[in-house]
Design a protein around this motif. Sequence first.
Motif, PDB file in Angstrom:
ATOM      1  N   GLU A 326      30.427  42.653  72.789  1.00 52.99           N
ATOM      2  CA  GLU A 326      31.191  41.899  73.791  1.00 52.99           C
ATOM      3  C   GLU A 326      30.262  41.224  74.778  1.00 52.99           C
ATOM      4  O   GLU A 326      30.493  40.067  75.186  1.00 52.99           O
ATOM      5  CB  GLU A 326      32.146  42.840  74.545  1.00 52.99           C
ATOM      6  N   CYS A 388      34.567  41.255  67.693  1.00 53.07           N
ATOM      7  CA  CYS A 388      33.276  41.727  68.218  1.00 53.07           C
ATOM      8  C   CYS A 388      32.979  43.089  67.607  1.00 53.07           C
ATOM      9  O   CYS A 388      33.859  43.766  67.065  1.00 53.07           O
ATOM     10  CB  CYS A 388      33.301  41.830  69.753  1.00 53.07           C
ATOM     11  N   TYR A 392      37.065  48.712  71.657  1.00 53.49           N
ATOM     12  CA  TYR A 392      37.658  48.142  72.880  1.00 53.49           C
ATOM     13  C   TYR A 392      38.154  49.266  73.792  1.00 53.49           C
ATOM     14  O   TYR A 392      38.838  50.195  73.357  1.00 53.49           O
ATOM     15  CB  TYR A 392      38.821  47.224  72.524  1.00 53.49           C
ATOM     16  N   ARG A 417      37.669  38.303  71.212  1.00 52.53           N
ATOM     17  CA  ARG A 417      37.417  37.443  72.378  1.00 52.53           C
ATOM     18  C   ARG A 417      37.726  35.980  72.038  1.00 52.53           C
ATOM     19  O   ARG A 417      37.732  35.564  70.886  1.00 52.53           O
ATOM     20  CB  ARG A 417      35.954  37.548  72.804  1.00 52.53           C
ATOM     21  N   ARG A 433      39.461  39.317  77.582  1.00 54.26           N
ATOM     22  CA  ARG A 433      39.153  40.280  76.528  1.00 54.26           C
ATOM     23  C   ARG A 433      40.421  40.990  76.078  1.00 54.26           C
ATOM     24  O   ARG A 433      41.303  41.282  76.866  1.00 54.26           O
ATOM     25  CB  ARG A 433      38.072  41.284  76.961  1.00 54.26           C
TER      26      ARG A 433
END
Length: 453
Positions: A326, A388, A392, A417, A433
């Motif tokens: 990220e 990514c 998360y 993203r 995000r």
Amino acid sequence: RGKHSPFAKYLIKVLRENVEAHLPFTELSRKVQAAVYKNSEQKPEFRELKNVDSRGGQYVFHKKTLEPADAAAFQKASESRSKWLLEDFIMDFPESPLITKALKLPREWDWEEACQKNTILGYAHFINEYKTGDFIEEARLKQKELRRQKDQADLDKAAAEKAIKEEEIRLAGAKAKREAEELAARKEKERREETARLAEAKKKAEAYFPEMVSVKEGTFKMGSNEYDVEKPIHSVTLSDFNIGKFAITVEQYLHFADETQSRYPTWLEKGNKYHIETGKDNYYLRVGYSRNASTLPIVGVSWEDAIAYCAWLSKKTDNTYRLPTEAEWEYAARGGVASKGYKFSGSDDLDSVAWHSDNSGSKPHPVGIKNGNELGVHDMSGNVWEWCNDWYSAEYYKNSSVKDPKGPSSGTYRAIRGGSWYYVPQDCRVAGRHGNVPTSRDSNIGFRVVAPQ
């Protein structure tokens, strides 16, 4: 005797009467005797003639030869080259003046024979036979010359054989060298062809490889104060890396799927309801997806599919490709060290850099149409969400590492993203995000890759 001798008279008469005949001497004598006896008082008597001048009425026929008897015998023996006739001559005429010559004839004959043969063995037999005398020295000289010639011939033969052998060796060496050179040439040709083939294959393969952009190390402020999941704003320092100039396209991803015969997107997966040819739902066709839509960003792939693509690409290129963290994604989206602090990637004017719900026409668009950002990277805002590498977590920024953060160690969702063509402009912010389950194969989610410099 005399002109009127009855013997002479009837001899001439018989000869004239038989001029055409070949009259033997005995027949001639008989005819003459019969004629004289019948027509004359003289009676021939046959007895040894004591005196050729006698007047007793006798007559004698004496055959006159061209040569004496010894000469005739010698000539016969000489012409026939018969040693036994020669021996008879020597025995019959021991007093003949031809004896000396007769004694030499065998040597002469043998010498002639030896000369005709003209061999070492022939001269050796002659020398052994006569030891000394005529022709012996000449025989030795000829024998010596023949030996010299033989020795020279042997030397010449040996030299010729040596030359032939050397030539055979040379030719064999030349042949071996030529064959070695031909083999080397073939191998070199094969090597060049293989090199060219690999280069062409690499070139073709590289056409499917992502174009990369260099991102230099730097420190930036990550996050925003607009949403809790983006708080707090915090400093992050990142090392150098390269990032894809564009999101991975349909053409690039299908090269991987076709080669591995695996991990096709939902719209090409056999048995999937979204399959563009056999599925019941033609959603992907409606938004423009097909094999020919080569420059559209790939969608319908999971986080796990993206990871598999990165592994395949790494093996193909001898490099290490992966999904961006990220932090790397946001740093590159902001423009890296060249960042001008835009709200969206490359501009505050969203329409100039992104496809979103208000301008996309409800469909994705080929990569690279919109302007790039400060680094020359395109579509980091809008068009498709991008997977990514991180798990998360809404709370992660509160505990994020300062140097090259890798995200939480575990989780349920993987970070995505950038927003997409289907989503509102607010989702296209560089700080925005979200997360999704790693197995999700959404029509709005694609990915781009990073690699070390």
